[in-house]
Write an enzyme that holds these catalytic residues in place. Structure first.
Site, PDB file in Angstrom:
ATOM      1  N   ARG D 295       0.866  -1.174   0.000  1.00 15.95           N
ATOM      2  CA  ARG D 295       0.000   0.000   0.000  1.00 15.95           C
ATOM      3  C   ARG D 295       0.899   1.219   0.000  1.00 15.95           C
ATOM      4  O   ARG D 295       1.488   1.546   1.034  1.00 15.95           O
ATOM      5  CB  ARG D 295      -0.834  -0.061   1.289  1.00 15.95           C
ATOM      6  CG  ARG D 295      -2.099   0.731   1.328  1.00 15.95           C
ATOM      7  CD  ARG D 295      -2.648   0.740   2.760  1.00 15.95           C
ATOM      8  NE  ARG D 295      -1.830   1.607   3.604  1.00 15.95           N
ATOM      9  CZ  ARG D 295      -1.718   1.480   4.920  1.00 15.95           C
ATOM     10  NH1 ARG D 295      -2.341   0.524   5.576  1.00 15.95           N
ATOM     11  NH2 ARG D 295      -0.957   2.306   5.617  1.00 15.95           N
ATOM     12  N   HIS D 299      -3.580   4.270   4.769  1.00 12.99           N
ATOM     13  CA  HIS D 299      -4.707   3.341   4.797  1.00 12.99           C
ATOM     14  C   HIS D 299      -5.953   4.009   4.223  1.00 12.99           C
ATOM     15  O   HIS D 299      -6.634   3.453   3.366  1.00 12.99           O
ATOM     16  CB  HIS D 299      -4.955   2.898   6.232  1.00 12.99           C
ATOM     17  CG  HIS D 299      -6.220   2.124   6.414  1.00 12.99           C
ATOM     18  ND1 HIS D 299      -6.387   0.869   5.890  1.00 12.99           N
ATOM     19  CD2 HIS D 299      -7.381   2.440   7.029  1.00 12.99           C
ATOM     20  CE1 HIS D 299      -7.608   0.438   6.187  1.00 12.99           C
ATOM     21  NE2 HIS D 299      -8.227   1.376   6.869  1.00 12.99           N
ATOM     22  N   TYR D 308       3.740   4.950  11.968  1.00 11.64           N
ATOM     23  CA  TYR D 308       4.039   3.538  12.201  1.00 11.64           C
ATOM     24  C   TYR D 308       4.979   2.895  11.189  1.00 11.64           C
ATOM     25  O   TYR D 308       5.344   1.751  11.360  1.00 11.64           O
ATOM     26  CB  TYR D 308       2.742   2.725  12.309  1.00 11.64           C
ATOM     27  CG  TYR D 308       1.771   2.868  11.151  1.00 11.64           C
ATOM     28  CD1 TYR D 308       1.958   2.158   9.973  1.00 11.64           C
ATOM     29  CD2 TYR D 308       0.670   3.725  11.244  1.00 11.64           C
ATOM     30  CE1 TYR D 308       1.075   2.287   8.910  1.00 11.64           C
ATOM     31  CE2 TYR D 308      -0.221   3.864  10.182  1.00 11.64           C
ATOM     32  CZ  TYR D 308      -0.017   3.143   9.026  1.00 11.64           C
ATOM     33  OH  TYR D 308      -0.891   3.274   7.977  1.00 11.64           O
TER      34      TYR D 308
HETATM   35  C1  LIG Z   1     -14.839  -5.950  11.690  1.00 10.75           C
HETATM   36  C2  LIG Z   1     -14.018  -4.730  11.453  1.00 10.75           C
HETATM   37  N1  LIG Z   1     -13.113  -4.382  12.374  1.00 10.75           N
HETATM   38  C3  LIG Z   1     -12.364  -3.268  12.210  1.00 10.75           C
HETATM   39  C4  LIG Z   1     -12.501  -2.485  11.096  1.00 10.75           C
HETATM   40  C5  LIG Z   1     -11.677  -1.204  10.945  1.00 10.75           C
HETATM   41  N2  LIG Z   1     -10.704  -1.372   9.846  1.00 10.75           N
HETATM   42  C6  LIG Z   1     -10.979  -0.953   8.612  1.00 10.75           C
HETATM   43  S1  LIG Z   1      -9.773  -1.373   7.527  1.00 10.75           S
HETATM   44  C7  LIG Z   1      -8.867  -2.138   8.736  1.00 10.75           C
HETATM   45  C8  LIG Z   1      -7.582  -2.803   8.354  1.00 10.75           C
HETATM   46  C9  LIG Z   1      -7.780  -3.812   7.279  1.00 10.75           C
HETATM   47  O1  LIG Z   1      -6.557  -4.378   6.895  1.00 10.75           O
HETATM   48  P1  LIG Z   1      -6.482  -5.392   5.682  1.00 10.75           P
HETATM   49  O2  LIG Z   1      -7.454  -6.494   5.865  1.00 10.75           O
HETATM   50  O3  LIG Z   1      -5.051  -5.762   5.551  1.00 10.75           O
HETATM   51  O4  LIG Z   1      -6.961  -4.574   4.406  1.00 10.75           O
HETATM   52  P2  LIG Z   1      -6.329  -3.241   3.789  1.00 10.75           P
HETATM   53  O5  LIG Z   1      -7.048  -2.101   4.405  1.00 10.75           O
HETATM   54  O6  LIG Z   1      -4.872  -3.263   4.080  1.00 10.75           O
HETATM   55  O7  LIG Z   1      -6.611  -3.312   2.328  1.00 10.75           O
HETATM   56  C10 LIG Z   1      -9.499  -2.033   9.958  1.00 10.75           C
HETATM   57  C11 LIG Z   1      -8.957  -2.557  11.212  1.00 10.75           C
HETATM   58  C12 LIG Z   1     -13.467  -2.891  10.149  1.00 10.75           C
HETATM   59  N3  LIG Z   1     -13.692  -2.195   9.039  1.00 10.75           N
HETATM   60  N4  LIG Z   1     -14.187  -4.017  10.354  1.00 10.75           N
END
Ligand SMILES: Cc1ncc(C[n+]2csc(CCOP(=O)(O)OP(=O)(O)O)c2C)c(N)n1
Ligand SMILES: Cc1ncc(C[n+]2csc(CCOP(=O)(O)OP(=O)(O)O)c2C)c(N)n1
Ligand SMILES: [Mg+2]
Ligand SMILES: [Mg+2]
Lengths: 401, 340, 340, 401
Positions: D295, D299, D308
């Site tokens: 990425r 985020h 971080y």
């Molecule tokens: C059940 C849930 N918990 C927490 C979140 C908050 N949240 C949104 S994106 C994220 C990180 C996701 O990481 P990843 O699965 O690696 O996907 P990326 O965003 O890196 O594409 C979090 C913790 C959420 N959307 N849903």
């Protein structure tokens, strides 16, 4: 077509992708075998015929087991079974609302239970009467749950044996947290280290909580032994409804070892559990054990297994009875005589009588119990509800309501 | 509105009428729904070969096959989450949650997807799925097998929630729920599974989202749903013996509620007692009280009283008779209301 | 009862007093709790290095280390389920759920274990854990980031539920919640994170489970909690300009509720409007209405009115001003109550 | 001590149990590499330097790709990135409430997106703007979600592209169910078979729903491709917080194949996705793909990655840019000239202008939308609530409230 090995060990670039759209008969058989038979990787130290099979990897873990110890394991299993049968009978006689039999799983549980050290912690599911026995939870203490007088009457902290957990999978995460705590407190790293063992069934492996427990324990290097009793049925559903692969292989995807042990072999269960606990107490956890066994009775006393499985299956498994093979071994090596077996039998009868006596005399719980211990720090709204109800109910005293 | 189907059926005693238990009636209703629409599928733990732990799906797998009656892996989020996908694909899944206490692992899928997808997609995606939940206590079960979680779902916008109280309604309501294009939580009063009724499969049922006056009276109104309806009818019978005529209303639809008959009744009686097994705090019973005090402010001669389970976890079953509203507690509340 | 700490702090303006935002105040409170008790640990997604998406745990990992501030894997059931185990082991976990809408994957662990373990074990196992939940709307967020799920937890026996509405309470309440031996759901009004208050760390706080009269008045009573408290105070100020004196009560504790001050107030004013962002049906607002109509039956000059979010999923954020109770809707309800 | 191979491939009886209580430096490095670098099993057809590397297994899946096709993939990626950057800018300028950038993930998404056939179904997470592009969801249709006017404005059934799902993991189960439906309807088994692809991140792999999706899909042989974009971060948490092992190895425990592909290589992503979809449409599903990528932006627009992670990391990954390597390859083989690149650039600018124009002119949603479509069959209680509110609100018309 694909051989069983390919089917059960898919790796990128090796073998067919998975099952075919319409699997071949060969594939189906391989699949069934994969989830429902031991296979070459099954750890077994005592055959169903009571023969001790040498095993260079696992023998060291039971090298110290004397004839007396083996008699002890035999006794544990017989008493456990006797308690189980008596409780089953008590349910039939209306003394218990329900009972969850462990018939056939005595070796898996006693092997694991006797591998535990006092400092270890245990999180059972709801069928672990044999493990409870090994943790000095008296069988009478189990009855309240099934008679409906309480939700668990032993002290989980004193016994280091958590309450039974009925919601499938929940306890796996709770155990992972507890084991993380053992690690955070620096209680891991040497022979005297602490470990945690958590019990769950084959069906439970499908639950998200069990997966998350695997993730947490592996990421935090938690001293946790996942002990999966694969009794081949989740109520009416055979293990194929939960997995394509033998369940011990689930650990592969998380980066910790998984071992499949003959769950009807108390020595093997003891050996593998000791190894696994040792790994954990030294900081090499987590570890997954799949104890391959069979539920020789109904799921619970309210279940009717004739609706979903053939009697043949049960007959086949009776030949692999976990207690019988130890008895044969003890007899063959003249490590136990009639007197011993009679003694254990007498002790079992005595324990059963005690259980029955205790059960039929259990007092109904006082109405106050309904309101007690909902909170530790109290709750005035609930206290008012309680007071009002108890005052109201006292109006019926004497007369039935 | 709302002709009591029960009485109708009993009166006619036609050739098409038969005596069935509530459980059997659900089984017949499911079968009829599956025959009527090949897209209806049944899924859950042990619903196939075993026919469900309460045998509600008995025989369905045998007759409709393994692709229409699915013994699923053991995980409730999986059951509901895949049912959502199947519904998007055009199926009409009927999911069984084995016991009330085991719906919680699926709570996220229900609240975040089942309840919201139609809204999120601006109506482009419909989710015609039914979640069947045997609920409530009174069967002497162990923990987690006697919960009454319906209020959680009534509080969740986007879901519809119903509960049948008798064998005749069971047959019609399950079919109506399956035909409904919205997701429906279908609460089955498990301790009433063996109660019998006279089912006339040729009758015309009331609409699904309608409450029903089961007994008319002038002194006070009892409103309830599911397993407690019978308790209310028994209470009314007992009160009648002492000369007090209670009106009894079966809510049937818990969300949306059809409170018009309740308002009408309260305007007549001036007294309302709401009866439900669920814990009291922030419950459906609270909602009824809140709405009735607003709609019938000048008609109420006493506050709306609630007779419910207590705000404790469900107790060990030897204590459940104390936990569950019974005839005495209902009549005690009626007395308090009349004496306010 | 209940001396308003806010005013106290403002009056003193002592050396120990500083101006802090609600968010910073929570951070200070967490820090104080961690300093006071080495068993207090903080866990959740992104709470470590990042300090949480709202920075409530900012700097804590740096100062207390990775074993007391845990960046956990991404799964809420895992967070709560392992916290239960840690609590059994003797820790006092403070879990952060990143946003309200993400508490649902943990619902099963909360309802089945967190809420019940003390009861099941007959008091032998205590679960002193806190689940922090930034909640409510008004920040222009995407779906699932503006939910008000507190009623689900108030309906669940065995849990305690609180919500702070201002910076000063935030500091005390988080520490009190951590010291509480029962599991506490701690709802933080995320759209008020940047509201400031005068914090006197030397003051003596009110008990955690007490509501508080923030403004006295005689015409009608407004009761609320969390983010809507400010809305109520603004409404009262506006009403005062027109000569209508409204009493405003901050509930603070949502379960158990301390309704005594509300009953007293209603006995004085005869009019009650309950304000909350959560959907109305089977909610905490319903519970308040149900209890007040019962306790204050003869004092009420109008029914208890509720001004709440609607019974829809949380709408796209461009519509949230319509969804959320605002000054106009509150005063409209007051008018309706006074004109009943 | 243990070598990286042992560490990342633990099998029963091989290598150490897991990490040691205090892992050695070597173990830590091995662990980090395992989760954060490609390793020998990474499928790559186009190096960061734009060189085409032959691969006997995967080449057949892109043998038909002409220079024109490659230019098409380049165009897809450039336009996708341009949309992403424009939307990011629109957020900065207050036109969007938030934006979720895909910068760096274009190749993973376009490769997967272009492998899909019209009959396939897609379940995205919330970052799949590149996949949306390939499914003919116009970029303007994404804006409502981020501007707060709707929760998704395209027709998920018509586009065969489900709505974005924000609750991590939920869509994986929904996709598994959909794919089961494809199978139940007999739409699986030949070249024209249907398949489903579901997208999720590295962090998502920890969620119970993702596990249950693996269980369901494998037990029902669902035609489902699990496409995990491992961009190495879940907000501030690196992949080590979710797993000890490379994520593609998770599939091992369930009995279906997992492949790790260079997610910055559009050809490799296309090849592996085509293979996976093919397996599925022929009935050999499910399959897991881990697209190893990065990425390159925050985020979301509300995130601050400087808190971080180190800037160095980003710099290193810029050298592996997914678009740059295709451009170099096209130039080197004289498969594209200046005019082509200029044209694509112009098209991108045009698209960006269109997006901006659309965005700033988006009308606020009508109040009625709040109440619309909560139910399909209506709800009189809600209708009354709506009517009362709209009547009340109409009193404010003209004046702002
Ligand atoms: C059940 C849930 N918990 C927490 C979140 C908050 N949240 C949104 S994106 C994220 C990180 C996701 O990481 P990843 O699965 O690696 O996907 P990326 O965003 O890196 O594409 C979090 C913790 C959420 N959307 N849903
Ligand atoms: C979450 C949840 N869902 C369903 C049940 C009902 N149930 C009780 S035991 C059981 C089967 C469990 O099978 P398995 O995990 O193999 O354990 P076993 O009973 O065979 O020991 C089911 C479905 C439950 N207790 N919890
Ligand atoms: Mg089993
Ligand atoms: Mg990621």
């Amino acid at each position: 077509m694909s051989s069983p090995e390919q089917w059960t060990h898919p790796e990128p670039g090796v073998g067919p992708a998975a099952t075919a759209a319409t699997p071949t008969a060969e594939q189906v058989i391989a699949g069934l075998r994969a989830t429902s038979e031991g296979g070459p990787e099954l750890v077994q130290l005592l055959t169903p015929e009571g023969e001790r099979v040498p095993d260079s990897r696992w023998d060291p873990y039971v090298a110290d087991i004397t004839a007396e110890d083996l008699r002890g394991l035999y006794r544990d299993m017989v008493l456990t079974r006797r308690v189980d049968r008596e409780a089953n009978a008590l349910q039939r006689q209306g003394q218990l609302g329900i009972w969850v039999p462990l018939l056939g799983q005595e070796a898996a549980q006693v092997g694991a239970g006797r591998a535990l050290k006092p400092q270890d912690m245990v999180f059972p599911s709801y069928r672990e009467h044999g493990v409870a026995w090994c943790r000095d939870v008296h069988p009478t203490e189990l009855l309240g749950i099934f008679r409906g007088t309480d939700h668990g009457s032993w002290d989980p902290l004193a016994k280091r044996f958590h309450l039974y957990t009925i919601v499938i999978g929940n306890q796996v995460l709770n155990a992972a947290g507890y084991a993380m705590g053992q690690r955070f407190e620096g209680k891991v790293g040497d022979d005297d280290g602490e470990a945690t063992m958590v019990f769950f069934g084959d069906g439970a492996t499908s639950q998200g909580d069990v997966h998350e427990g695997f993730v947490w324990a592996s990421v935090y290097d938690a001293p946790l032994v996942f002990f999966c009793q694969n009794n081949q049925w989740a109520i009416s559903e055979p293990t194929e409804r939960q997995s394509r692969l033998p369940l011990y292989q689930r650990a592969r995807g998380y980066g910790f070892p998984g071992v499949r042990v003959d769950g009807n072999d108390v020595l093997a269960s003891l050996a593998v559990s000791r190894w696994a606990l040792d790994e954990c107490r030294h900081g090499n956890g987590p570890v997954l054990i799949e104890a391959f066994t069979y539920r020789m009775d109904a799921h619970t006393t309210t279940d009717d297994p004739t609706r979903y499985r053939l009697a043949d299956e049960l007959e086949a498994w009776k030949l692999k009875d976990p207690i019988e093979r130890v008895r044969v071994n003890l007899v063959r090596h003249e490590n136990a005589d009639h007197a011993f077996f009679d003694e254990v039998q007498a002790e079992a009868d005595q324990l059963a009588a005690e259980l029955r006596e205790f059960c039929v005399n259990m007092p109904d719980p006082p109405k106050e119990r309904m309101f007690a211990h909902v909170y530790e720090d109290g709750n005035p709204v609930l206290a008012a509800q309680r007071d009002a109800y108890l005052a109201y109910a006292s109006g019926f005293e004497g007369g039935g309501h | 509105m709302a002709t009591p189907v029960m009485n109708q059926a009993a009166d006619q005693a036609a050739a098409s009428t038969r005596t069935v238990t509530l459980g059997k009636s659900l089984n017949l209703g499911l079968r009829a729904a599956m025959e009527a629409d090949p897209k209806v599928i049944v899924m859950g733990e042990d619903v196939g070969k075993l026919g469900g732990v309460f045998r509600i799906t008995d025989g369905l797998q045998k007759d409709f096959g393994e692709q229409r009656v699915l013994d699923t892996p053991l995980a409730e989020s999986g059951i509901i989450g895949t049912a959502v996908g199947l519904a998007i694909r055009g199926f009409r899944p009927v999911c069984e949650i084995q016991f009330d206490g085991f719906i919680f692992p699926a709570f996220d899928q229900i609240v975040s997807q089942v309840a919201k997808l139609h809204y999120r997609s601006q109506g482009r995606v419909t989710l015609p799925m039914v979640i069947r939940v045997p609920f409530g206590g009174g069967i002497g079960a162990v923990e987690h097998h006697s919960e009454s979680p319906e209020s959680y779902f009534a509080h969740t916008a986007g879901l519809k929630v119903v509960s049948c109280s008798n064998a005749v309604d069971a047959y019609w309501m399950i079919q109506q729920a399956i035909r409904c294009d919205d997701p429906v939580l279908f609460f089955e009063p498990k301790r009433r599974y063996y109660e019998k009724g006279e089912l006339d499969v040729g009758a015309t049922p009331d609409p699904l989202f309608s409450s029903r006056v089961l007994r008319t009276g002038t002194a006070a109104t009892l409103v309830s749903y599911g397993p407690s309806v019978k308790t209310c009818l028994e209470s009314a019978a007992a009160a009648a013996e002492e000369g007090t005529e209670l009106e009894v209303i079966d809510l049937r639809a818990l969300s949306p509620m059809d409170l018009t008959p309740v308002f009408e009744s309260v305007r007549k009686t001036g007294h309302l007692v709401v009866v439900s097994e669920a814990p009291e705090e922030a419950s459906l019973a609270s909602e009824i009280a809140a709405r009735v005090q607003q709609e019938c402010f000048y008609s109420l001669e006493a506050p709306v009283l609630r007779v419910t389970g207590f705000d404790t976890p469900y107790p060990p079953s030897k204590l459940e008779e104390d936990f569950l509203p019974d005839l005495d507690r209902v009549l005690d509340a009626v007395d308090r209301s009349l004496g306010w």
